[in-house]
Design a protein around this motif. Structure first.
Motif, PDB file in Angstrom:
ATOM      1  N   VAL A  99      41.382  64.927 -21.645  1.00 19.28           N
ATOM      2  CA  VAL A  99      41.103  65.720 -22.997  1.00 19.28           C
ATOM      3  C   VAL A  99      40.019  66.871 -22.742  1.00 19.28           C
TER       4      VAL A  99
ATOM      5  N   SER B  70      31.032  61.871 -14.757  1.00 14.71           N
ATOM      6  CA  SER B  70      30.364  60.824 -14.238  1.00 14.71           C
ATOM      7  C   SER B  70      29.535  61.081 -12.984  1.00 14.71           C
TER       8      SER B  70
ATOM      9  N   SER C 183      31.253  62.993 -10.273  1.00 18.71           N
ATOM     10  CA  SER C 183      31.307  64.604 -10.514  1.00 18.71           C
ATOM     11  C   SER C 183      30.304  65.256 -10.503  1.00 18.71           C
TER      12      SER C 183
ATOM     13  N   VAL D 237      26.243  63.200 -17.888  1.00 17.51           N
ATOM     14  CA  VAL D 237      26.366  62.926 -19.336  1.00 17.51           C
ATOM     15  C   VAL D 237      24.963  62.199 -19.845  1.00 17.51           C
TER      16      VAL D 237
ATOM     17  N   ALA E 252      34.624  63.916 -25.108  1.00 15.11           N
ATOM     18  CA  ALA E 252      35.851  63.199 -24.565  1.00 15.11           C
ATOM     19  C   ALA E 252      35.735  62.033 -23.480  1.00 15.11           C
TER      20      ALA E 252
ATOM     21  N   PRO F  56      35.251  58.088 -22.457  1.00 12.84           N
ATOM     22  CA  PRO F  56      35.989  56.787 -22.689  1.00 12.84           C
ATOM     23  C   PRO F  56      35.339  55.963 -23.755  1.00 12.84           C
TER      24      PRO F  56
ATOM     25  N   LEU G  25      31.860  54.182 -23.407  1.00 14.50           N
ATOM     26  CA  LEU G  25      30.612  55.004 -22.940  1.00 14.50           C
ATOM     27  C   LEU G  25      30.174  55.882 -24.059  1.00 14.50           C
TER      28      LEU G  25
ATOM     29  N   ASN H  97      36.110  62.858 -29.987  1.00 12.97           N
ATOM     30  CA  ASN H  97      37.486  62.564 -29.923  1.00 12.97           C
ATOM     31  C   ASN H  97      37.457  61.119 -29.698  1.00 12.97           C
ATOM     32  N   ALA H  98      36.308  60.413 -29.421  1.00  7.86           N
ATOM     33  CA  ALA H  98      36.453  58.984 -28.858  1.00  7.86           C
ATOM     34  C   ALA H  98      36.483  58.049 -30.227  1.00  7.86           C
TER      35      ALA H  98
ATOM     36  N   CYS I 258      45.006  60.369 -31.849  1.00  5.70           N
ATOM     37  CA  CYS I 258      46.169  61.515 -31.958  1.00  5.70           C
ATOM     38  C   CYS I 258      47.451  60.960 -32.888  1.00  5.70           C
TER      39      CYS I 258
ATOM     40  N   ALA J  34      47.071  58.476 -22.283  1.00  8.16           N
ATOM     41  CA  ALA J  34      46.672  57.587 -21.819  1.00  8.16           C
ATOM     42  C   ALA J  34      45.720  57.805 -20.656  1.00  8.16           C
ATOM     43  N   GLY J  35      45.214  59.305 -20.966  1.00 12.32           N
ATOM     44  CA  GLY J  35      44.411  59.778 -19.706  1.00 12.32           C
ATOM     45  C   GLY J  35      45.102  59.977 -18.373  1.00 12.32           C
ATOM     46  N   PHE J  36      44.296  60.419 -17.245  1.00 13.82           N
ATOM     47  CA  PHE J  36      44.748  60.621 -16.089  1.00 13.82           C
ATOM     48  C   PHE J  36      45.143  59.596 -15.146  1.00 13.82           C
ATOM     49  N   SER J  37      44.268  58.698 -15.591  1.00  8.13           N
ATOM     50  CA  SER J  37      44.429  57.321 -14.705  1.00  8.13           C
ATOM     51  C   SER J  37      45.387  56.058 -15.678  1.00  8.13           C
TER      52      SER J  37
ATOM     53  N   ASN K  54      49.684  65.693 -28.354  1.00  4.12           N
ATOM     54  CA  ASN K  54      48.640  64.784 -28.511  1.00  4.12           C
ATOM     55  C   ASN K  54      47.385  65.218 -28.040  1.00  4.12           C
TER      56      ASN K  54
ATOM     57  N   GLY L 166      46.154  66.862 -31.282  1.00  4.92           N
ATOM     58  CA  GLY L 166      45.940  65.320 -31.516  1.00  4.92           C
ATOM     59  C   GLY L 166      44.359  64.903 -30.713  1.00  4.92           C
TER      60      GLY L 166
HETATM   61  N1  NDP Z   1      42.066  61.997 -30.416  1.00 10.61           N
HETATM   62  C1  NDP Z   1      42.711  61.230 -29.767  1.00 10.61           C
HETATM   63  O1  NDP Z   1      43.715  60.481 -30.132  1.00 10.61           O
HETATM   64  C2  NDP Z   1      42.721  61.082 -28.068  1.00 10.61           C
HETATM   65  C3  NDP Z   1      41.317  60.692 -27.901  1.00 10.61           C
HETATM   66  N2  NDP Z   1      41.481  60.607 -26.672  1.00 10.61           N
HETATM   67  C4  NDP Z   1      40.132  59.881 -26.178  1.00 10.61           C
HETATM   68  O2  NDP Z   1      39.292  60.873 -25.344  1.00 10.61           O
HETATM   69  C5  NDP Z   1      38.630  60.141 -24.395  1.00 10.61           C
HETATM   70  C6  NDP Z   1      38.809  60.841 -23.159  1.00 10.61           C
HETATM   71  O3  NDP Z   1      40.277  60.439 -22.774  1.00 10.61           O
HETATM   72  P1  NDP Z   1      41.041  60.964 -21.702  1.00 10.61           P
HETATM   73  O4  NDP Z   1      40.637  62.592 -21.447  1.00 10.61           O
HETATM   74  O5  NDP Z   1      42.609  60.825 -21.810  1.00 10.61           O
HETATM   75  O6  NDP Z   1      40.213  60.021 -20.384  1.00 10.61           O
HETATM   76  P2  NDP Z   1      40.313  60.344 -18.525  1.00 10.61           P
HETATM   77  O7  NDP Z   1      40.114  59.080 -18.046  1.00 10.61           O
HETATM   78  O8  NDP Z   1      41.385  61.420 -18.451  1.00 10.61           O
HETATM   79  O9  NDP Z   1      38.653  61.156 -18.775  1.00 10.61           O
HETATM   80  C7  NDP Z   1      37.592  60.275 -18.684  1.00 10.61           C
HETATM   81  C8  NDP Z   1      36.514  61.469 -18.774  1.00 10.61           C
HETATM   82  O10 NDP Z   1      35.239  60.725 -18.923  1.00 10.61           O
HETATM   83  C9  NDP Z   1      34.438  60.952 -17.600  1.00 10.61           C
HETATM   84  N3  NDP Z   1      33.777  59.566 -17.559  1.00 10.61           N
HETATM   85  C10 NDP Z   1      34.311  58.324 -17.276  1.00 10.61           C
HETATM   86  N4  NDP Z   1      33.279  57.137 -17.029  1.00 10.61           N
HETATM   87  C11 NDP Z   1      32.369  57.902 -16.919  1.00 10.61           C
HETATM   88  C12 NDP Z   1      30.934  57.416 -16.832  1.00 10.61           C
HETATM   89  N5  NDP Z   1      30.700  56.206 -16.628  1.00 10.61           N
HETATM   90  N6  NDP Z   1      29.890  58.141 -17.037  1.00 10.61           N
HETATM   91  C13 NDP Z   1      30.201  59.519 -17.629  1.00 10.61           C
HETATM   92  N7  NDP Z   1      31.272  59.937 -17.549  1.00 10.61           N
HETATM   93  C14 NDP Z   1      32.419  59.268 -17.449  1.00 10.61           C
HETATM   94  C15 NDP Z   1      35.181  61.350 -16.534  1.00 10.61           C
HETATM   95  O11 NDP Z   1      34.323  61.685 -15.535  1.00 10.61           O
HETATM   96  P3  NDP Z   1      35.058  61.595 -13.832  1.00 10.61           P
HETATM   97  O12 NDP Z   1      35.971  62.536 -13.647  1.00 10.61           O
HETATM   98  O13 NDP Z   1      33.722  62.051 -12.983  1.00 10.61           O
HETATM   99  O14 NDP Z   1      35.531  60.131 -13.680  1.00 10.61           O
HETATM  100  C16 NDP Z   1      36.350  62.063 -17.228  1.00 10.61           C
HETATM  101  O15 NDP Z   1      35.605  63.314 -17.314  1.00 10.61           O
HETATM  102  C17 NDP Z   1      38.802  58.662 -24.545  1.00 10.61           C
HETATM  103  O16 NDP Z   1      37.802  58.092 -25.567  1.00 10.61           O
HETATM  104  C18 NDP Z   1      40.200  58.511 -25.082  1.00 10.61           C
HETATM  105  O17 NDP Z   1      40.441  57.405 -26.106  1.00 10.61           O
HETATM  106  C19 NDP Z   1      42.451  60.583 -25.833  1.00 10.61           C
HETATM  107  C20 NDP Z   1      43.474  61.192 -26.128  1.00 10.61           C
HETATM  108  C21 NDP Z   1      43.929  61.603 -27.526  1.00 10.61           C
END
Ligand code: NDP
Ligand code: PHD
Length: 342
Positions: free
Chosen positions: A15, A37, A40, A69, A82, A84, A87, A105-106, A149, A180-183, A320, A324
């Motif tokens: 996102v 995080s 990064s 963050v 965006a 998790p 967090l 978005n969370a 979404c 479900a995100g990248f991972s 989405n 979304g």
């Molecule tokens: N509105 C909606 O329906 C949607 C909402 N979402 C929500 O958006 C959010 C992000 O989803 P998505 O992009 O798919 O997730 P990703 O897993 O793809 O990305 C997560 C992001 O959060 C960062 N992150 C993870 N852990 C930490 C930490 N401990 N401290 C700081 N930063 C951290 C990651 O950084 P790094 O790369 O450094 O690990 C990365 O930038 C979620 O809450 C998800 O539920 C998602 C899709 C649709």
């Protein structure tokens, strides 16, 4: 016009990258901070992001250094979150307390009594909750959220049906893996497969929809008096959530009347930059909408509907991670800006 300074929290994720794409050439907002995080932080965005969209990474962000963050390291007026959800629960209030507008978005705060859950085309009047929130919490900033979404895609189609006395909604989703995100979902799990479970998704659709279609009475949202029942499924599609919807209405409109209401739906937002020409696109072909063909309509911000039949039954489909997720948050922030609240 002086650009609003925008930070992105979780800027490297699925996102987060959509936020970068939406904000890099935005007429009102300028990206001033990219946060992620500790893995990064300190890297350039190019090194940290592992860009995965099929548009080029905007040159303007390539060399921005990713920061942790933390309100002390993020320079911005508004932050798009965006993160998790676990967090976001602790981080978003820290930013709001520190005076930032947080467009999230969370899922963490969507159902909180004093936090607006908004789709500009559906319930812009719920922004009145921001004053209640700031009074209650004593924050200089605030949190505004956009829905899940699947909920966004469905609820935009329900808004024009309210006039017919909407009473019950049943929905079966076919959700893309990018949700479900990248991972998120392993290739071995989703290839040649359908997974009939997405944690908490059904409850989110069943509760968020009632808040969105509820009434703001000046101090709180009175949820809509209707029943929503959802069954959610993951399918091997990269982007675009497809939903089969059954809408039960008191006035029993014909499929043609429902089609007309979709065609005429015009939320009159007043030309926000991310607003699509048409929030709803009606497809009359027997086999549309389809995610691969329709997800980028209106730059990913339009929801496509089709197969409107007696019942009333129809199919809705929307992007989405744009409509979304990131696009929804940006549209919320644009609405706030147009109202002088940002
Ligand atoms: N509105 C909606 O329906 C949607 C909402 N979402 C929500 O958006 C959010 C992000 O989803 P998505 O992009 O798919 O997730 P990703 O897993 O793809 O990305 C997560 C992001 O959060 C960062 N992150 C993870 N852990 C930490 C930490 N401990 N401290 C700081 N930063 C951290 C990651 O950084 P790094 O790369 O450094 O690990 C990365 O930038 C979620 O809450 C998800 O539920 C998602 C899709 C649709
Ligand atoms: N659960 C959604 C995406 C998501 O993250 O939703 P939420 O923002 O409600 O947690 C999906 O998998 O497609």
């Amino acid at each position: 016009m002086v650009a609003v300074k925008a930070g992105i929290l979780g800027a490297t994720g699925a996102v987060g990258q959509r936020f970068v794409e939406a904000l890099a050439n935005h007429p009102w907002f300028e990206i001033t901070a990219l946060a992620a995080s500790e893995r990064s932080a300190g890297k350039t965005y190019r090194e940290a992001a592992g860009w995965r969209l099929d548009t080029a990474m905007p040159e303007s962000v390539e060399n921005i250094e990713v920061v942790p963050v933390d309100p002390k390291t993020v320079e911005a007026d508004v932050v798009f979150s965006a993160l998790p959800a676990d967090l976001a629960l602790s981080v978003e209030p820290e930013f709001a307390k520190a005076g930032f507008a947080v467009a999230s978005n969370a899922s963490s705060y969507r159902m909180e009594k004093d936090i607006p859950l908004v789709i500009p085309e559906v319930n812009p009047e719920h922004l009145g909750l921001l004053e209640v929130q700031q009074d209650t919490r004593g924050w200089d900033g605030y949190i505004i959220t956009n829905p899940n979404c699947s909920t966004i895609v469905m609820t935009i189609t329900l808004k024009p049906l309210i006039q017919f006395g909407l009473e019950t909604v049943q929905v079966a989703t076919m959700q893309a893996i990018s949700g479900a995100g990248f991972s998120g979902v392993a290739a071995m799990a989703i290839y040649d497969n359908v997974i009939p479970y997405i944690g908490s998704e059904e409850k989110k659709m069943e509760t968020e929809t009632l808040k969105l279609l509820g009434e703001f009475n000046g101090s709180e949202i009175v949820p809509a008096d209707m029943k929503v029942s959802a069954s959610c499924h993951r399918v091997p599609v990269v982007d675009g959530h497809t939903e089969a919807i059954w809408a039960g209405m008191r006035d029993k409109p014909t499929p043609e009347e429902v089609r007309e209401s979709f065609l005429k739906f015009d939320p009159k937002l007043g030309e926000l930059p991310s607003e699509p020409g048409k929030a709803l696109i009606v497809r009359d072909e027997v086999d549309r909408p389809q995610p691969r063909l329709d997800r980028n309509m209106g730059k990913g911000m339009s929801v496509s509907v089709g197969r409107i039949r007696e019942g009333i039954r129809y199919i809705a489909m929307g992007h989405n991670t744009i409509r979304g997720a990131a696009g929804a948050s940006v549209l919320n922030a644009e609405l706030l800006h147009s109202m002088g609240k940002l």
